[in-house]
Design an enzyme around this catalytic site. Structure first.
Site, PDB file in Angstrom:
ATOM      1  N   ASP A 163      37.499  75.943  43.336  1.00 52.86           N
ATOM      2  CA  ASP A 163      37.146  75.027  42.241  1.00 52.86           C
ATOM      3  C   ASP A 163      37.638  75.493  40.873  1.00 52.86           C
ATOM      4  OD1 ASP A 163      35.677  73.527  44.180  1.00 52.86           O
ATOM      5  OD2 ASP A 163      34.052  74.963  43.963  1.00 52.86           O
ATOM      6  N   LYS A 208      42.801  73.980  40.373  1.00 52.60           N
ATOM      7  CA  LYS A 208      44.173  74.172  40.875  1.00 52.60           C
ATOM      8  C   LYS A 208      44.957  72.857  40.896  1.00 52.60           C
ATOM      9  CE  LYS A 208      42.402  75.875  44.713  1.00 52.60           C
ATOM     10  NZ  LYS A 208      41.011  76.166  44.376  1.00 52.60           N
ATOM     11  N   GLY A 227      37.924  69.855  47.588  1.00 54.28           N
ATOM     12  CA  GLY A 227      37.786  68.642  46.772  1.00 54.28           C
ATOM     13  C   GLY A 227      38.578  68.882  45.505  1.00 54.28           C
ATOM     14  N   HIS A 228      39.773  68.335  45.444  1.00 53.43           N
ATOM     15  CA  HIS A 228      40.665  68.599  44.313  1.00 53.43           C
ATOM     16  C   HIS A 228      40.698  67.379  43.395  1.00 53.43           C
ATOM     17  CE1 HIS A 228      42.964  71.807  46.852  1.00 53.43           C
ATOM     18  NE2 HIS A 228      41.834  72.251  46.378  1.00 53.43           N
ATOM     19  N   GLN A 251      40.601  76.487  48.248  1.00 57.62           N
ATOM     20  CA  GLN A 251      39.613  77.568  48.083  1.00 57.62           C
ATOM     21  C   GLN A 251      40.165  78.649  47.124  1.00 57.62           C
ATOM     22  OE1 GLN A 251      40.178  76.623  51.744  1.00 57.62           O
ATOM     23  NE2 GLN A 251      38.869  74.963  51.119  1.00 57.62           N
TER      24      GLN A 251
END
Ligand code: IMP
Length: 387
Positions: free
Chosen positions: A12, A15, A41-42, A190
């Protein structure tokens, strides 16, 4: 020049926002997501719209960029089908999406096992990631290409028919681009502290978040990963269980969570928040061999009167192995003066930054013996500033 974008903390770190901005400035031939699955979750905000990606690489915002779900990922076919429909519903073209025939398939039993075991003991996302990778390592897994020889439920069959045109041997395409010297961006999910081999085991994910995995999982030479870009927040967060030496269980932690919107984009869980941990960050920077560092969400710390930074641990080494005992580490802090809130949208250069923010950045650089190359002061593309 190829680039590999990885998280330097517990995930988180923003990225996807960095990848999207770099791909916007200088579009690569393709973006490859190399590890994990829809546990990620991006989030990317572009042209006033918010997009959330779970399995699809963040590069899809540029319709000319090819986006690859790589061989080292694990894919939940039904969830991917829903994700593609949601993104096309937001107006994106996914014509350039490719899914590796070698990626492993997350099956209903993997999700059930994750939900009934590791979700509670490790705080996993419950998406079946660990059981799917376990099956892969035990040589009992099902790869995307194997789906076509199976008897499946009608729901799954519909999803498979939908994704069929996207399936291909991605190694061949990637090797070709590599030989032709066309630029590839590898997108990690991650972060280093969740890496199965080098993170805070057993409170980790089931894949290598380390940049080396971008090459090995996709069947490419190690030199293909190019420049390693490590992303760290200006503070630390973690979702799920496990050690977190600088965690703040107080009103400052609550303030950071509120201002930084620190809630999981996959599970909605509140993220644990704490001060920047330079011992942890240096460990990650060194193991990942980071060429460039991006420090994100600095704006969130504005108006915190005093900022603490962890510079050492007490009582933290295992007497036999000399391993860092993350769960026992007691942080020693250096206190720095905070900086005021500004209209961040008007800041584009180092000289525009508040002096105390400059001091904070310099302090981190001195500790790491490495330059911070970019900072991010907000979710929009324009808020990424090259220093
Ligand atoms: P799993 O990846 O679902 O097996 O979960 C293992 C650990 O990694 C848990 O602590 C999760 O909260 C964490 N995790 C997995 N994916 C992400 C991510 O994208 N961001 C942050 N934490 C994650």
């Amino acid at each position: 020049m190829n680039k590999t974008i990885v998280g330097l903390q517990w995930g988180d770190e923003a990225k996807a926002k960095v990848l999207d901005t770099l791909a916007f400035i200088s579009p690569p031939k393709c973006v490859v997501r190399f590890n994990g699955g829809n546990n990620a979750g991006h989030t990317v905000v572009a042209n006033g719209k918010k997009y959330i990606f779970h399995a699809v690489p963040a590069g899809v915002l540029n319709p000319n960029v090819e986006c690859i779900i790589g061989s080292g990922t694990v894919v939940d076919i039904e969830e991917l089908y829903k994700e593609i429909l949601a993104l096309t519903g937001q107006g994106l073209s996914l014509a350039n999406l490719k899914i590796s025939s070698h990626a492993h398939v997350i099956l209903p039993e993997h999700k059930a096992l994750d939900a009934s075991t590791t979700k509670n003991t490790i705080g996993t996302t419950g998406r079946g990631i660990g059981p799917c990778y376990s099956a892969k390592i035990a040589r009992k897994g099902l790869r995307v290409i194997d789906l076509f020889n199976q008897q499946l439920t009608p729901d799954l069959q519909e999803a498979i028919n939908f994704i069929k045109p996207f399936i291909t041997n991605t190694q061949q395409s990637l090797l070709k681009y590599y030989k032709e010297d066309r630029s590839i961006f590898f997108e990690g999910a991650q972060g280093m502290m969740l890496d199965i081999d080098n993170g805070t085991y057993p409170y980790v994910t089931s894949s290598n978040a380390h940049p080396g995995a971008a090459a090995t999982t996709n069947g490419l030479p190690c030199s293909s990963i190019g420049e390693v870009i490590g992303i760290s927040k200006a503070y630390t967060t973690r979702v799920g269980l496990g050690p977190f030496p600088t965690e703040l269980n107080d009103s400052i932690g609550d303030y950071i969570r509120k201002i930084g919107h620190e809630y999981g984009s996959t599970t909605g869980r509140p993220r644990r928040c704490g001060w920047l941990d330079l011992v942890q960050l240096k460990y990650a920077v060194e193991m990942a061999g980071v060429d460039q560092i991006v420090l994100t969400k600095l704006d969130v710390l504005a108006d915190v009167p005093e900022i603490q930074v962890c510079t050492a641990y007490q009582e933290h080494l295992d007497p036999i192995s000399q391993d860092i005992l993350w769960e026992k580490a007691k942080p020693c802090y250096k206190t720095l003066t905070g900086f005021p809130k500004k209209d961040w949208s008007k800041i584009f250069r180092w000289d525009d930054l508040p002096t105390k923010m400059q001091d904070y950045i310099r302090f981190i650089e001195d500790y790491l013996h490495q330059k911070i190359n970019y900072i991010s002061l907000g979710p929009e593309r324009e808020s990424l500033i090259e220093l």
